[in-house]
Design a protein around this motif. Structure first.
Motif, PDB file in Angstrom:
ATOM      1  N   GLU A 185     -17.084  -2.631  13.126  1.00 16.26           N
ATOM      2  CA  GLU A 185     -16.778  -2.978  11.733  1.00 16.26           C
ATOM      3  C   GLU A 185     -17.452  -1.981  10.788  1.00 16.26           C
ATOM      4  OE1 GLU A 185     -17.733  -7.085  10.954  1.00 16.26           O
ATOM      5  OE2 GLU A 185     -18.155  -6.661   8.841  1.00 16.26           O
ATOM      6  N   ILE A 186     -16.688  -1.450   9.857  1.00 13.19           N
ATOM      7  CA  ILE A 186     -17.248  -0.542   8.846  1.00 13.19           C
ATOM      8  C   ILE A 186     -17.565  -1.363   7.586  1.00 13.19           C
ATOM      9  CG2 ILE A 186     -16.838   1.509   7.446  1.00 13.19           C
ATOM     10  CD1 ILE A 186     -16.919   2.151  10.336  1.00 13.19           C
ATOM     11  N   VAL A 187     -18.826  -1.338   7.171  1.00  7.03           N
ATOM     12  CA  VAL A 187     -19.274  -2.111   6.012  1.00  7.03           C
ATOM     13  C   VAL A 187     -19.592  -1.135   4.889  1.00  7.03           C
ATOM     14  CG1 VAL A 187     -20.957  -3.797   5.187  1.00  7.03           C
ATOM     15  CG2 VAL A 187     -20.206  -3.864   7.568  1.00  7.03           C
ATOM     16  N   CYS A 188     -18.810  -1.226   3.814  1.00  5.92           N
ATOM     17  CA  CYS A 188     -18.847  -0.178   2.787  1.00  5.92           C
ATOM     18  C   CYS A 188     -19.417  -0.681   1.469  1.00  5.92           C
ATOM     19  CB  CYS A 188     -17.432   0.306   2.513  1.00  5.92           C
ATOM     20  SG  CYS A 188     -16.628   0.784   4.018  1.00  5.92           S
ATOM     21  N   PRO A 189     -20.052   0.219   0.743  1.00  7.63           N
ATOM     22  CA  PRO A 189     -20.651  -0.182  -0.533  1.00  7.63           C
ATOM     23  C   PRO A 189     -19.627  -0.171  -1.668  1.00  7.63           C
ATOM     24  CG  PRO A 189     -21.092   2.141  -0.115  1.00  7.63           C
ATOM     25  CD  PRO A 189     -20.292   1.641   1.059  1.00  7.63           C
ATOM     26  N   ALA A 190     -19.802  -1.080  -2.619  1.00  9.64           N
ATOM     27  CA  ALA A 190     -18.999  -1.017  -3.844  1.00  9.64           C
ATOM     28  C   ALA A 190     -19.890  -1.403  -5.021  1.00  9.64           C
ATOM     29  CB  ALA A 190     -17.794  -1.939  -3.752  1.00  9.64           C
ATOM     30  N   GLY A 191     -20.118  -0.447  -5.901  1.00 15.55           N
ATOM     31  CA  GLY A 191     -20.920  -0.719  -7.090  1.00 15.55           C
ATOM     32  C   GLY A 191     -20.075  -1.173  -8.263  1.00 15.55           C
ATOM     33  N   THR A 192     -18.766  -0.963  -8.170  1.00 17.56           N
ATOM     34  CA  THR A 192     -17.846  -1.321  -9.257  1.00 17.56           C
ATOM     35  C   THR A 192     -16.554  -1.868  -8.656  1.00 17.56           C
ATOM     36  OG1 THR A 192     -16.815   0.860  -9.219  1.00 17.56           O
ATOM     37  CG2 THR A 192     -18.689   0.582 -10.714  1.00 17.56           C
ATOM     38  N   PRO A 193     -15.786  -2.600  -9.462  1.00 13.65           N
ATOM     39  CA  PRO A 193     -14.481  -3.062  -8.966  1.00 13.65           C
ATOM     40  C   PRO A 193     -13.599  -1.897  -8.513  1.00 13.65           C
ATOM     41  CG  PRO A 193     -15.081  -4.270 -10.948  1.00 13.65           C
ATOM     42  CD  PRO A 193     -16.110  -3.182 -10.778  1.00 13.65           C
ATOM     43  N   TYR A 212     -19.489  -4.564   0.734  1.00 17.42           N
ATOM     44  CA  TYR A 212     -20.601  -5.363   0.206  1.00 17.42           C
ATOM     45  C   TYR A 212     -20.897  -4.935  -1.228  1.00 17.42           C
ATOM     46  CZ  TYR A 212     -23.834  -1.451   1.178  1.00 17.42           C
ATOM     47  OH  TYR A 212     -24.466  -0.235   1.210  1.00 17.42           O
ATOM     48  N   CYS A 213     -21.335  -5.918  -2.028  1.00 19.56           N
ATOM     49  CA  CYS A 213     -21.556  -5.659  -3.444  1.00 19.56           C
ATOM     50  C   CYS A 213     -22.516  -6.712  -3.992  1.00 19.56           C
ATOM     51  CB  CYS A 213     -20.224  -5.689  -4.202  1.00 19.56           C
ATOM     52  SG  CYS A 213     -19.260  -7.154  -3.849  1.00 19.56           S
ATOM     53  N   GLU A 227     -24.636   3.261   3.072  1.00 18.83           N
ATOM     54  CA  GLU A 227     -25.428   3.043   1.851  1.00 18.83           C
ATOM     55  C   GLU A 227     -24.703   3.695   0.672  1.00 18.83           C
ATOM     56  OE1 GLU A 227     -28.249   4.086  -1.314  1.00 18.83           O
ATOM     57  OE2 GLU A 227     -27.059   5.454  -0.107  1.00 18.83           O
ATOM     58  N   GLY A 228     -24.918   3.202  -0.549  1.00 18.50           N
ATOM     59  CA  GLY A 228     -24.403   3.946  -1.692  1.00 18.50           C
ATOM     60  C   GLY A 228     -23.605   3.163  -2.710  1.00 18.50           C
ATOM     61  N   ARG A 229     -24.119   1.996  -3.123  1.00 17.53           N
ATOM     62  CA  ARG A 229     -23.402   1.253  -4.165  1.00 17.53           C
ATOM     63  C   ARG A 229     -23.444   1.980  -5.498  1.00 17.53           C
ATOM     64  NH1 ARG A 229     -25.574  -4.476  -4.456  1.00 17.53           N
ATOM     65  NH2 ARG A 229     -27.197  -3.969  -2.954  1.00 17.53           N
ATOM     66  N   GLN A 230     -24.367   2.962  -5.614  1.00 13.03           N
ATOM     67  CA  GLN A 230     -24.451   3.725  -6.859  1.00 13.03           C
ATOM     68  C   GLN A 230     -23.491   4.922  -6.850  1.00 13.03           C
ATOM     69  OE1 GLN A 230     -26.383   3.608  -4.351  1.00 13.03           O
ATOM     70  NE2 GLN A 230     -27.499   5.471  -3.931  1.00 13.03           N
TER      71      GLN A 230
END
Lengths: 327, 299
Positions: A4-12, A27-28, A274-277
């Motif tokens: 499973e690839i779990v990816c960051p989202a800092g914005t919609p 993830y957010c 990593e990387g919601r920013q």
């Protein structure tokens, strides 16, 4: 089963980009101190979260909400509300670190799936099983202090799913157990959801030398025409009586793409980016590459090579603690 | 208010270690937590001296507890943690791994490296058997006061980091080994040369941190001398003094005199600075903008 690839989202927008690029999971966090990427202009309002989750679900992706700072004494309400709102927004799970909040969520929202945040630094099977038995934790995000054989040994002793970081920023210290940032700036990952915050950074130019400072402490010094790395505390340049250099860690970021087959053999369920920013185009590109890698692995094809080097912004890459010599 | 001596954070020779606890028997402190907190590789060097130290301190009327390791990853470390339970004295949990081994209903204490930031965490630990909690050093006075009040209701004694270099971070990587171009597994015990940690300065020569194997400490010595009244008003029941290689008995005496009203904060901090002319003090986590701040310079 495909990893499973779990990816960051800092914005919609980043969430839509990640989902469209093939993220199995995004993830957010909410736009407040309840999550560990509490940066200006980042994260989700309640309506944005509801709409983002609906979009992700419509495209077959899951959404995890990180509520992984430590609630403030006398003011736990925002964290409790975040858990309740995560459930009502339709999140597939919450990612928690604080034992008080885990206990609260287990008692008040027993049907909401609970993951243990990397901020809890659960680094062995005894502790992971303890969190599972006590708070019903179904998945643990492993701290970045473990080698691949150690991860395999953990998976052999626990039924809890494991998720590991494979790309992006790298904490050198055990996560959730570091007060370096608040010592120098007053703001910490545990309490405020920030580390080495930009509000406390300044650059000082003198005779062709550029100093990058955090909280008044010089963290990097470069010739003016050279790029100055962001002054993250643990990746700064310091001196002892014997040596000057990056005493804790070089300004590197994590890239474990070539270790994906080994991580799969070690029993890892999910790979975390990593990387919601980060920008949506960055997120989309990283997601596409990692999705291609796990799909290739699943099909028995060789891993694509060196696919992400250009995304590291000229930074050096490391496989971190996954190789034992890092220690 | 009680005085607790926290576990020695540094790597001292077994003889130095044993002499330290012999001396401590005569110090005006109520409680001593000992054992290895930072690195499991150090423990075999002094492990066989622990029973004698416990016995000496108990005979001197001190409460004694054994600390668990701060970061447990290896099989050997899990075994060490499990074995703490059978040593006959209370365990101070500094990583929740120790709780996994502690039978339900056994009383225990919680050290400053467990994240107790709020009433929810405190109440859960109290229900599990915690009778005393030393709060994480980064908490501000407002949080300390809220937790001390909650602790009183839950019958949990609240302790605060009172004196000594602050434990700011723990890592899987050994920085002493890295500095000598070695790995942790082949560290050759480089940290033994620095009985109070190795000073880390910025490129401008500003004192900043201290390196102690896998641990990173503050350069400054935390000192709550100017915060005693506020801590007492808040309901804090104990101060933790963290061992240092020189003059520690005197430090214990100074804090006792401060608590007994026989010395002023200024007299205490002056005396601490006389023990080590290079020592810089801080109390900023409690009341300042930053952890490194020191209220003494404002008074």
């Amino acid at each position: 089963m495909v990893m499973e690839i779990v990816c960051p989202a800092g914005t919609p927008a980043a969430m839509r980009a990640a989902v469209s690029a093939g993220a199995h999971t995004v993830y957010c966090g909410f736009a407040d101190e309840t999550n560990a990427r509490n940066f200006p202009g980042l994260n989700f309002g309640r309506n944005e979260m509801r709409e983002g989750i609906a979009f992700a679900h419509a495209h077959g992706s899951q959404v995890l909400i990180a509520i992984n700072t430590f609630p403030r004494a006398g003011d736990e309400g925002p964290w409790h509300r975040a858990v309740a709102d995560a459930q009502s927004c339709g999140a597939n799970a919450v990612i928690l670190a604080d034992i008080g909040l885990l206990d609260y969520a287990a008692r008040h929202h027993p049907d909401l799936r609970r993951h243990l945040s990397v901020q809890a630094a659960a680094a062995n099977a005894d502790m992971i099983n303890f969190y599972a038995d006590t708070f019903g934790v179904k998945r643990v995000v492993l701290p970045r202090v473990l080698s691949v054989p150690e991860i395999a040994a953990i998976n052999a002793e626990t039924a809890v799913e494991t998720e590991v970081f494979v790309f992006g920023g790298l904490c050198v210290m055990a996560e959730g157990r570091c007060s370096l940032s608040s010592y120098a700036t007053g703001l910490s990952p545990n309490m405020n959801g920030v580390c080495s915050p930009a509000s406390h950074v300044d650059y000082h130019n003198d005779n062709g030398v550029l100093d990058a400072r955090l909280g008044g402490y010089t963290i990097h010094r470069v010739q003016k025409d050279k790029p100055a790395p962001y002054p993250t505390l643990c990746k700064g340049c310091f001196s002892t009586t014997d040596k000057t250099g990056h005493l804790f860690e070089d300004p590197v970021s994590l890239n474990a793409e070539q270790l994906i087959p080994q991580l799969q053999k070690a029993g890892v369920t999910a790979l975390k980016i990593e990387g919601r920013q980060r920008s949506r185009s960055y997120v989309a590109q990283v997601v596409r590459n990692f999705r291609a890698a796990v799909d290739a692995l699943e099909a028995g094809q060789p891993m694509p090579e060196g696919m992400l080097a250009r995304l590291s912004e000229g930074q050096a890459m490391t496989t971190g603690a996954y190789k034992k010599t890092w220690r | 208010m009680d005085l607790t001596v926290g576990p020695n954070q540094f790597f001292w020779s077994a003889d130095r270690w044993a002499a330290f606890y012999d001396d401590l028997a005569a110090a005006p402190v109520n409680r001593v937590v000992l054992g290895e907190l930072v690195c499991s590789k150090r423990l075999p060097f002094f492990q066989d001296r622990i029973p004698d130290a416990i016995s000496t301190l108990l005979t001197a009327g001190k409460e004694v507890a054994l600390t668990s390791l701060a970061l447990v990853t290896l099989k050997r470390e899990r075994k060490q943690t499990a074995e703490l339970i059978g040593m006959g004295v209370e365990v101070e949990v500094n990583d929740l791994t120790a709780l996994a081994h502690l039978p339900q209903g056994t009383a225990f204490s919680v050290g400053p490296l467990v994240n107790v930031y709020n009433e929810g965490a405190l109440a859960w630990l109290a229900a599990r058997g915690a009778t005393r909690v030393c709060l994480p050093p980064e908490l501000p006075l407002t949080s300390v006061a809220t937790l001390a009040k909650a602790g009183a209701d839950l019958r949990v004694m609240i302790e605060v980091w009172g004196h000594g270099r602050l434990p700011l971070a723990i890592s899987g990587r050994c920085y002493h080994a890295r500095m000598h171009n070695r790995t942790k597994d082949n560290c050759q015990f480089a940290c033994e040369d620095d009985p109070d940690g190795l000073d880390v300065r910025t490129l401008e020569g500003q004192p900043f941190l201290a390196m102690n194997g896998v641990q990173t400490l503050s350069d400054s010595y935390a000192c709550v001398a100017y915060q005693i009244d506020a801590l007492q008003d808040a309901g804090v029941r104990a101060l933790r003094l963290s061992p240092q290689s020189n003059g520690f008995g005197a430090v214990c005496g100074l804090y006792r005199q401060l608590l007994d009203g026989q010395k002023t904060p200024a007299q205490v901090t002056d005396a601490i600075c006389q023990l080590d002319a290079n020592a810089r003090l801080s109390d900023g986590f409690l009341t300042g903008d930053r952890g490194v701040d020191w209220s003494g310079s404002r008074t």
